[in-house]
Write a protein that holds these residues in place. Structure first.
Motif, PDB file in Angstrom:
ATOM      1  N   GLU A   1       3.442  -3.694 -11.332  1.00 43.77           N
ATOM      2  CA  GLU A   1       2.250  -2.900 -11.640  1.00 43.77           C
ATOM      3  C   GLU A   1       2.013  -1.859 -10.562  1.00 43.77           C
ATOM      4  N   LEU A   2       1.513  -0.703 -10.994  1.00 41.31           N
ATOM      5  CA  LEU A   2       0.980   0.308 -10.082  1.00 41.31           C
ATOM      6  C   LEU A   2      -0.538   0.225 -10.214  1.00 41.31           C
ATOM      7  N   ALA A   3      -1.247   0.150  -9.105  1.00 41.08           N
ATOM      8  CA  ALA A   3      -2.705   0.033  -9.140  1.00 41.08           C
ATOM      9  C   ALA A   3      -3.310   1.092  -8.224  1.00 41.08           C
ATOM     10  N   ASP A   4      -4.048   2.011  -8.823  1.00 42.65           N
ATOM     11  CA  ASP A   4      -4.733   3.061  -8.073  1.00 42.65           C
ATOM     12  C   ASP A   4      -6.230   2.827  -8.195  1.00 42.65           C
ATOM     13  N   SER A   5      -6.883   2.533  -7.068  1.00 41.32           N
ATOM     14  CA  SER A   5      -8.322   2.272  -7.053  1.00 41.32           C
ATOM     15  C   SER A   5      -9.032   3.445  -6.406  1.00 41.32           C
ATOM     16  N   TYR A   6     -10.043   3.967  -7.098  1.00 45.67           N
ATOM     17  CA  TYR A   6     -10.808   5.135  -6.655  1.00 45.67           C
ATOM     18  C   TYR A   6     -12.219   4.705  -6.290  1.00 45.67           C
ATOM     19  N   TYR A   7     -12.729   5.287  -5.196  1.00 45.79           N
ATOM     20  CA  TYR A   7     -14.069   4.989  -4.701  1.00 45.79           C
ATOM     21  C   TYR A   7     -14.815   6.299  -4.485  1.00 45.79           C
ATOM     22  N   PRO A   8     -16.080   6.364  -4.882  1.00 47.08           N
ATOM     23  CA  PRO A   8     -16.838   7.590  -4.617  1.00 47.08           C
ATOM     24  C   PRO A   8     -16.766   7.948  -3.125  1.00 47.08           C
ATOM     25  N   ARG A   9     -16.541   9.206  -2.854  1.00 52.88           N
ATOM     26  CA  ARG A   9     -16.388   9.683  -1.478  1.00 52.88           C
ATOM     27  C   ARG A   9     -17.580   9.287  -0.608  1.00 52.88           C
ATOM     28  N   GLU A  10     -18.789   9.370  -1.155  1.00 50.54           N
ATOM     29  CA  GLU A  10     -19.988   9.056  -0.376  1.00 50.54           C
ATOM     30  C   GLU A  10     -20.021   7.599   0.065  1.00 50.54           C
ATOM     31  N   ILE A  11     -19.376   6.730  -0.679  1.00 47.33           N
ATOM     32  CA  ILE A  11     -19.322   5.312  -0.321  1.00 47.33           C
ATOM     33  C   ILE A  11     -18.164   5.033   0.630  1.00 47.33           C
ATOM     34  N   ALA A  12     -17.005   5.607   0.358  1.00 46.19           N
ATOM     35  CA  ALA A  12     -15.771   5.226   1.058  1.00 46.19           C
ATOM     36  C   ALA A  12     -15.467   5.993   2.334  1.00 46.19           C
TER      37      ALA A  12
ATOM     38  N   LEU B   1       0.857  -1.177   0.000  1.00 49.12           N
ATOM     39  CA  LEU B   1       0.000   0.000   0.000  1.00 49.12           C
ATOM     40  C   LEU B   1       0.898   1.233   0.000  1.00 49.12           C
ATOM     41  N   ARG B   2       0.798   2.053  -1.050  1.00 50.13           N
ATOM     42  CA  ARG B   2       1.633   3.257  -1.172  1.00 50.13           C
ATOM     43  C   ARG B   2       0.963   4.482  -0.568  1.00 50.13           C
ATOM     44  N   GLY B   3      -0.335   4.406  -0.332  1.00 52.36           N
ATOM     45  CA  GLY B   3      -1.015   5.544   0.263  1.00 52.36           C
ATOM     46  C   GLY B   3      -2.512   5.486   0.047  1.00 52.36           C
ATOM     47  N   VAL B   4      -3.225   6.203   0.910  1.00 50.39           N
ATOM     48  CA  VAL B   4      -4.674   6.342   0.822  1.00 50.39           C
ATOM     49  C   VAL B   4      -4.983   7.805   1.076  1.00 50.39           C
ATOM     50  N   GLU B   5      -5.787   8.407   0.216  1.00 47.91           N
ATOM     51  CA  GLU B   5      -6.130   9.815   0.389  1.00 47.91           C
ATOM     52  C   GLU B   5      -7.447  10.132  -0.300  1.00 47.91           C
ATOM     53  N   GLU B   6      -8.019  11.256   0.070  1.00 46.95           N
ATOM     54  CA  GLU B   6      -9.175  11.780  -0.646  1.00 46.95           C
ATOM     55  C   GLU B   6      -8.640  12.848  -1.586  1.00 46.95           C
ATOM     56  N   ALA B   7      -8.942  12.709  -2.872  1.00 55.10           N
ATOM     57  CA  ALA B   7      -8.385  13.623  -3.865  1.00 55.10           C
ATOM     58  C   ALA B   7      -9.305  13.726  -5.071  1.00 55.10           C
ATOM     59  N   ARG B   8      -9.072  14.756  -5.892  1.00 54.03           N
ATOM     60  CA  ARG B   8      -9.774  14.854  -7.159  1.00 54.03           C
ATOM     61  C   ARG B   8      -9.139  13.859  -8.119  1.00 54.03           C
ATOM     62  N   PRO B   9      -9.919  12.937  -8.651  1.00 47.67           N
ATOM     63  CA  PRO B   9      -9.343  11.934  -9.562  1.00 47.67           C
ATOM     64  C   PRO B   9      -9.058  12.537 -10.933  1.00 47.67           C
ATOM     65  N   PRO B  10      -8.219  11.859 -11.720  1.00 51.30           N
ATOM     66  CA  PRO B  10      -8.034  12.282 -13.112  1.00 51.30           C
ATOM     67  C   PRO B  10      -9.384  12.297 -13.831  1.00 51.30           C
ATOM     68  N   ARG B  11      -9.500  13.107 -14.861  1.00 52.53           N
ATOM     69  CA  ARG B  11     -10.768  13.280 -15.581  1.00 52.53           C
ATOM     70  C   ARG B  11     -11.366  11.950 -16.019  1.00 52.53           C
ATOM     71  N   GLU B  12     -10.565  11.049 -16.572  1.00 51.16           N
ATOM     72  CA  GLU B  12     -11.065   9.752 -17.033  1.00 51.16           C
ATOM     73  C   GLU B  12     -11.719   8.978 -15.885  1.00 51.16           C
ATOM     74  N   VAL B  13     -11.092   8.999 -14.719  1.00 49.66           N
ATOM     75  CA  VAL B  13     -11.628   8.297 -13.546  1.00 49.66           C
ATOM     76  C   VAL B  13     -12.902   8.985 -13.060  1.00 49.66           C
ATOM     77  N   ALA B  14     -12.876  10.307 -13.011  1.00 45.16           N
ATOM     78  CA  ALA B  14     -14.067  11.054 -12.587  1.00 45.16           C
ATOM     79  C   ALA B  14     -15.251  10.715 -13.501  1.00 45.16           C
ATOM     80  N   ASP B  15     -14.985  10.636 -14.793  1.00 46.72           N
ATOM     81  CA  ASP B  15     -16.057  10.282 -15.736  1.00 46.72           C
ATOM     82  C   ASP B  15     -16.581   8.874 -15.467  1.00 46.72           C
TER      83      ASP B  15
END
Length: 183
Positions: free
Chosen positions: A79-90, A40-54
């Motif tokens: 591999e680098l793996a970045d998993s994004y979760y909607p803030r309201e869920i996570a 685990l390299r890190g966990v944070e709340e952030a604005r995702p890249p546009r493709e992910v936000a879409d």
């Protein structure tokens, strides 16, 4: 033509795990005589890249919880793996904490009432960036494959978007799909 390569099956990666079952990467690597691990390299709340936000249906100013991992095969970065979760869920769940999640993130999502139902994936290739070269121990002239995946519930709600940046070392990327005819 005989199947002599390592063909990964996506299904174990997009379903919750059962109690005591190893994560999908550990299980797949072991089946091929290797050791697969994640750091685990890190966990944070952030604005995702546009493709992910879409993919997650987020507006330009909305944030998501991101869990960043380095995937290793026999101790070597693959591999680098970045998993994004909607803030309201996570938010306020183990998804937002910088520690391993028993059973993995998909198991946690299912426990929260967000069971994955469908997955959509896209694969591209491009030159590697300096941070990717450093993390994956590759050369400036090396390329990477980028697999993006969005998981949705049976109602179409996006619950996870993952960007996997993989070493493209000349091996092919093959998919195998198992069709469940009981649907």
């Amino acid at each position: 033509m005989p199947d002599t390569g390592w063909a990964s099956v996506s299904t174990p990666y997009v379903r919750p795990r059962r109690l005591g079952e190893p994560d999908a990467w550990t299980e797949e690597a072991a089946a091929h005589g290797h050791v697969g691990t994640n750091q685990l390299r890190g966990v944070e709340e952030a604005r995702p890249p546009r493709e992910v936000a879409d993919m997650l249906g987020l507006g330009p100013e909305e944030t998501a919880v991101v869990r960043r991992r380095l995937v290793l095969l026999d101790g070597r970065p693959t591999e680098l793996a970045d998993s994004y979760y909607p803030r309201e869920i996570a938010r306020n769940t183990r998804l937002a904490e910088a520690r391993k999640i028993p059973g993995g993130a998909l198991t946690m999502l299912a426990e929260l009432g967000y069971r994955p139902h469908s997955a959509e994936e896209r694969v591209t290739a491009r030159p590697s960036t300096k941070p990717e070269q450093d993390a994956l121990d590759i050369q400036p002239e090396d390329w990477v494959m980028v697999l993006t995946r969005v998981l949705r519930t049976d109602t179409g709600t996006p619950i996870e978007a993952t960007v996997m940046t993989m070493v493209a070392d000349g091996r092919e990327l093959r998919y195998k799909m198992i069709i469940n005819e009981e649907t």
